[in-house]
Every structure is written in C-alpha cells, then in structure tokens.
Design an enzyme around this catalytic site. Structure first.
Site, mmCIF file in Angstrom:
data_model
loop_
_atom_site.group_PDB
_atom_site.id
_atom_site.type_symbol
_atom_site.label_atom_id
_atom_site.label_comp_id
_atom_site.label_asym_id
_atom_site.label_seq_id
_atom_site.Cartn_x
_atom_site.Cartn_y
_atom_site.Cartn_z
ATOM 1 C CG ASN A 130 -0.791 -0.581 2.543
ATOM 2 O OD1 ASN A 130 0.183 -0.675 2.726
ATOM 3 N ND2 ASN A 130 -1.318 0.268 3.322
ATOM 4 C CE LYS A 153 6.583 -12.448 0.811
ATOM 5 N NZ LYS A 153 6.319 -11.657 -1.055
ATOM 6 C CD GLU A 227 4.587 -0.575 13.040
ATOM 7 O OE1 GLU A 227 3.228 -0.373 13.135
ATOM 8 O OE2 GLU A 227 5.992 -0.110 13.132
ATOM 9 C CG LEU A 228 0.329 -7.110 12.468
ATOM 10 C CD1 LEU A 228 0.234 -7.966 13.565
ATOM 11 C CD2 LEU A 228 1.234 -7.005 11.247
ATOM 12 C CB CYS A 261 -1.917 0.717 8.570
ATOM 13 S SG CYS A 261 -0.686 1.986 8.411
HETATM 14 P P1 NAP Z 1 -0.409 -8.879 3.385
HETATM 15 O O1 NAP Z 1 -1.736 -9.612 2.989
HETATM 16 O O2 NAP Z 1 -0.470 -8.973 4.992
HETATM 17 O O3 NAP Z 1 0.328 -8.560 3.263
HETATM 18 C C1 NAP Z 1 1.969 -8.020 3.760
HETATM 19 C C2 NAP Z 1 3.101 -8.756 2.658
HETATM 20 O O4 NAP Z 1 3.428 -9.932 4.093
HETATM 21 C C3 NAP Z 1 3.462 -9.269 2.248
HETATM 22 O O5 NAP Z 1 4.680 -9.015 1.805
HETATM 23 C C4 NAP Z 1 2.865 -10.124 1.459
HETATM 24 O O6 NAP Z 1 3.261 -11.442 0.697
HETATM 25 C C5 NAP Z 1 3.080 -11.270 2.508
HETATM 26 N N1 NAP Z 1 2.579 -12.354 3.724
HETATM 27 C C6 NAP Z 1 1.344 -12.731 4.051
HETATM 28 N N2 NAP Z 1 0.939 -12.919 4.574
HETATM 29 C C7 NAP Z 1 2.231 -14.089 4.496
HETATM 30 C C8 NAP Z 1 2.693 -15.273 6.095
HETATM 31 N N3 NAP Z 1 1.338 -16.424 5.935
HETATM 32 N N4 NAP Z 1 3.750 -15.110 5.778
HETATM 33 C C9 NAP Z 1 4.572 -14.721 5.501
HETATM 34 N N5 NAP Z 1 4.092 -13.420 4.740
HETATM 35 C C10 NAP Z 1 3.504 -13.305 4.770
HETATM 36 O O7 NAP Z 1 -0.963 -7.320 3.764
HETATM 37 P P2 NAP Z 1 -1.255 -6.442 2.055
HETATM 38 O O8 NAP Z 1 -2.935 -6.860 2.601
HETATM 39 O O9 NAP Z 1 -0.533 -6.475 1.286
HETATM 40 O O10 NAP Z 1 -1.069 -5.076 3.304
HETATM 41 C C11 NAP Z 1 -2.752 -4.641 4.191
HETATM 42 C C12 NAP Z 1 -2.989 -4.832 5.129
HETATM 43 O O11 NAP Z 1 -1.557 -4.371 5.338
HETATM 44 C C13 NAP Z 1 -3.726 -3.613 6.179
HETATM 45 O O12 NAP Z 1 -4.216 -4.918 7.050
HETATM 46 C C14 NAP Z 1 -3.023 -2.280 6.811
HETATM 47 O O13 NAP Z 1 -3.739 -2.015 8.401
HETATM 48 C C15 NAP Z 1 -1.850 -3.518 6.954
HETATM 49 N N6 NAP Z 1 -0.329 -1.537 6.985
HETATM 50 C C16 NAP Z 1 -0.359 -1.495 8.344
HETATM 51 C C17 NAP Z 1 0.917 -1.016 8.065
HETATM 52 C C18 NAP Z 1 1.458 -0.142 10.058
HETATM 53 O O14 NAP Z 1 2.509 0.298 9.853
HETATM 54 N N7 NAP Z 1 0.986 -0.824 10.784
HETATM 55 C C19 NAP Z 1 1.110 -0.051 7.062
HETATM 56 C C20 NAP Z 1 0.310 -0.058 6.440
HETATM 57 C C21 NAP Z 1 -0.108 -1.509 5.967
HETATM 58 P P3 NAP Z 1 2.933 -11.949 -0.254
HETATM 59 O O15 NAP Z 1 1.911 -10.220 -1.168
HETATM 60 O O16 NAP Z 1 3.658 -12.487 -1.052
HETATM 61 O O17 NAP Z 1 1.344 -12.534 -0.388
#
Ligand code: NAP
Length: 453
Positions: A130, A153, A227-228, A261
């Site tokens: 994002n 990654k 950071e979720l 987020c």
């Molecule tokens: P996501 O699906 O969790 O993906 C984030 C990263 O994690 C990607 O590189 C993804 O790889 C990887 N990933 C997913 N499942 C995994 C697993 N089981 N094991 C290891 N790696 C894994 O999240 P997103 O949809 O890209 O991002 C949106 C989320 O991020 C929202 O909930 C948002 O609020 C949160 N976010 C939080 C912050 C913060 O600072 N707190 C900032 C930005 C976003 P792949 O793409 O290859 O699946």
C-alpha cells in the site's frame, strides 16, 4: 507470479519469475558477507551513502511514482509525495543516527559502565503494497544506519517497486548485499526466518500475516517488529471546529485510495453534532471525483486488486444485512478496474461483527456517542490499536482522550500521520515494536552492556 497488474484497468502489465529457494540462500550468503564490512563502516560513511540514496530518489521521483501508480493504483500526486518522504527519512537517519547510536554512560558500582548499540546482522523485511516505497524505507533507513543489512520480501503485486528500491541503493553506491530484494511468495518466508544467518524480522501487513511471521520468529527465537492493521477512531466532540473536522475526516478516510493502516475508519461523533456531521460528510463523499489515478484531478482511485474489491463489497453487504444504514455509496463502481463508491454507513448494530473489522477501502463507519465516556468506549471497542484522532477544543477532554484511548498514537485536531521524527506503531492486534524516530533505530540492535571494574 509475481505480476504487475494495473488496478485501474485490471490488465497485467508485466510478469516476473519468482526467485527460487536457492536464489534466496545465495542472497542470504551475499548479505552475510556484506554485513562483515558494513558493520565496520563508520556511521559517517554510512550516512553519506544514505544521503546519496535520497538524491537518487529525488532524481527518479517521477519515474518511481509512475511505477507505484501503475502497480498498486495510488494517485500519482500521492505517489510522488511518497518518494519524497522516503528521501526525507534517509536524510533524517543520516543526520541523527550517530547521536542515536552513541555510547551511553550508565552509573553503577563499576569504575565505568556504558551501553553500546551494535547491529544484529541480516534483517528480513516482509512488506505490503500500500505504501510500496515508504514502508520499506522507514525500515531500511534506520536498520542500515545501525549497521544491519536488509533483505526485502515485498508484496507479490509490487515487483517493479521492489526492484526499483534495490536499484536505488545500488545506484547510490551501497555495497552489493547490504540491501537486496527477493521476489518470493509468502510460502518461502519460513525458510528465510529459519536460516541461522538471519537475525531478525519485521513485517508490515495484515493481522494474519503478522500472526504467522511472529509465530515463526518465536519458534526460531528471532526478534520481530509487527506493524499490522488498524481501525482508527476519529472522534469529534461538540467544541470542535466542525468544518475543519469534516474536511479532515474525508481526507483521513480517503488517503491512499482509502487503503492506509492509519486511515480514519470509524467516525465517533457526539450526539449534539452527529446529524450535521453525517450530512456534511455524505455531501463530500458524493462529490469526490473518481477516476484514473494517473489523472492529476482524480480524488479517489481504484483498490489494489479484484480480491480487495470483492472483500470490501462483502463487508459492506454484511453491515447492511445486519441492519446498518447505508447513507451513500455501498457498491462497486460500474467501470473497468477495481473501484468502490465512497460509502458512509451509520446506525450500526452492536452485534454486527464487521464493525470490529478493518475496512480497507472508501467506506466510513459513523457511530453516535452520547458522552465522552461513550466515545472512549467506542474508540477502544475494536481489537486494533494503531492510531487515533480526537477533535475537541476542551483541554480536559483532550487530557482524558490522551490517557484513555488504547492506541499507539493520539493526534489532536488533526489527522494521524507518520513522521520520521515521531515513533510509530501500535498496540493490541495492531502489532508491537516501534518504527521511526530514535525508537526505530534501536529496535534492531544489540543493546550491549559494558562494565569495567
Ligand atoms: P498482507 O497480505 O498481510 O501482505 C503483507 C506482506 O506479507 C506481503 O509481502 C505478503 O506477501 C506477506 N505475507 C502474507 N501472508 C504471509 C504469511 N503467512 N507469511 C509470510 N508472509 C506473508 O497485507 P497487505 O494486504 O499487503 O496490506 C494490507 C494490510 O497491511 C492492512 O491490514 C494494513 O492496515 C496493514 N498495514 C499496516 C501498516 C502499519 O504500519 N501498521 C502499514 C501499512 C499496511 P504476498 O504479497 O506474497 O502474499
């Protein structure tokens, strides 16, 4: 896989081959070799290289911005601003790392005792799409300044951004291996965390990904930062400047095509002003110009993927089915690409499960609060605790919110924003650990105690 799919058109722009398990092992080997020299490189020399990265980012701003907009759909002006912010965080840590990492004397019964901050080694960064540049740089700038080396990654839908980041470090003159991007799937993360040469992991992303990576980090006894997601409250009390609050509320919800987020997601408004707030916000939502994110006039672009669009649509339907009122919007936009209407939802029943979820798109949930205690109760009712914003001109109310809201930050009479000078992170299911500021550089170091008799 991984593919670059343009969210504005749903067309695949480019496909990449995944790196293999052997590629990943080789990258770890290169990173480990690079660490030996990098850790011995004086902080001032590391800083000079990081300043060069900022120059590369400045020079490549427009090109990198177009890549991000093409891959994940953010508005082009926001993409340019993101690249600029990455240059800022590079300068910030280039300027401040030496002070943050200086030895600290601690009084004890020894003749001399102090704390020295030393790097850990290879840090794996699992990052989301994002803010495809900012999330990476806010990890990399402090981690590398501390003498660590980074392996990225990135999310599978932003491979071109991932490669552009690696290139920016190399073009700036960073030694090979200090920062590298791996184009791998999430199923390849476990083997990297398990590798003895990898010393820590940081993940920005969803709660599900966080749980998985944190479990692996625990199993292999590696420090982790998470950071979720968030479902940030935006509280408006009667003494607030209502016009400013509404204007900021719309911006705070719609930032980054409403996929941030720290976007405000739940609007908790005192009963005295609730009706006026809802009406003004609905007017603003309906006036937003939806369109191609490359078009400078567009105010709301597409969601990142079809899956994201379908997920959000299902959440909105679940709220409506539970009895909530859809004040405006409520459905995908009938055009190519992954667009959703700006949507305002009110009168959400207490037992509607979706009210406790993160809505990652242009949907605002509005809640009516009868009192300040009711506002705090609603603010704290979700499992998340990332950011929060409160609007009031009453000092006692400000003090109460600052103390009572369960979140990593409270912003008063403004929207939540990250800033290199301020620590950033969450509590509850929004994760743990802090990025940015001094906290962000001492997160991945060995705090070594030295005591000399
Ligand atoms: P996501 O699906 O969790 O993906 C984030 C990263 O994690 C990607 O590189 C993804 O790889 C990887 N990933 C997913 N499942 C995994 C697993 N089981 N094991 C290891 N790696 C894994 O999240 P997103 O949809 O890209 O991002 C949106 C989320 O991020 C929202 O909930 C948002 O609020 C949160 N976010 C939080 C912050 C913060 O600072 N707190 C900032 C930005 C976003 P792949 O793409 O290859 O699946």
């Amino acid at each position: 896989m991984p593919d670059s799919v343009n969210p504005a058109t749903a067309r695949t722009e480019k496909s990449f081959a995944r790196h293999s398990a052997e590629d990943a092992r080789n990258a770890i080997g290169n990173a480990r070799a690079a660490f030996e020299e990098w850790r011995a490189t004086p902080v001032a020399d590391r800083a000079a290289l990081l300043r060069r990265v900022a120059e590369v980012l400045d020079a490549r701003r427009d090109e990198m911005a177009r890549l991000a907009t093409t891959e994940m759909g953010k508005r082009i002006a926001e993409a340019r601003a993101e690249v600029e912010k990455c240059a800022w965080v590079c300068h910030y840590y280039a300027d401040n790392a030496e002070t943050f990492l200086a030895d600290e004397t601690r009084e004890s019964s020894a003749a001399k005792s102090f704390v020295r901050y030393q790097p850990l080694g290879i840090v794996l960064a699992v990052m989301p799409w994002n803010f495809p540049y900012w999330q990476v740089f806010r990890f990399a700038a402090p981690a590398l300044m501390a003498g660590n080396v980074g392996l990225l990654k990135h999310a599978s839908n932003v491979p071109q951004c991932a490669m552009a980041i690696e290139e920016s470090f190399l073009e700036a003159g960073f030694p090979q291996g200090v920062f590298a991007s791996l184009l791998i799937g999430s199923d390849q993360v476990e083997a990297i965390i398990a590798d003895d040469r990898v010393r820590a992991v940081t993940l920005t992303g969803s709660e599900a990904a966080g749980r998985s990576v944190a479990a692996l980090a625990g199993k292999h006894i590696k420090p982790s930062v998470l950071e979720l997601g968030g479902s940030d409250p935006f509280v408006v009390m009667p003494s607030a400047d209502l016009d400013a609050a509404v204007e900021t509320a719309v911006a705070a919800r719609m930032i980054n095509n409403a996929q941030s987020c720290i976007a405000a997601k739940r609007f908790i408004v005192h009963s005295d002003i609730h009706a006026r707030f809802v009406e003004a916000m609905a007017d603003r939502f309906q006036a937003l110009k939806i369109g191609d994110p490359m078009d400078e006039d567009t105010e709301l672009g597409p969601l990142s993927s079809r899956q994201a669009l379908e997920g959000l649509d299902a959440q909105v339907r679940a709220l409506a089915d539970a009895g909530a009122s859809v004040i405006c919007g409520g459905a995908p936009v009938d055009r190519p690409g992954h667009y959703f209407e700006p949507t305002l939802i009110a009168d959400i029943p207490d037992n509607a499960g979706t009210r406790f979820e993160e809505l990652f798109g242009p949907v605002a949930m509005v809640f009516e609060a009868a009192s300040i205690d009711d506002a705090v109760r609603l603010a704290n009712e979700t499992p998340f605790g990332l950011g929060s914003a409160v609007w009031t001109r009453d000092q006692d109310e400000i003090d109460h919110f600052v103390n009572a809201i369960e979140a990593g930050s409270v912003f008063v009479n403004q929207k939540v924003a990250s800033d290199p000078r301020l620590p950033f992170g969450g509590v509850k299911n929004s994760g743990y650990g802090r990025e940015l500021s001094r906290e962000g550089i001492v997160g991945f170091v060995n705090v070594k105690t030295v005591s000399i008799a």
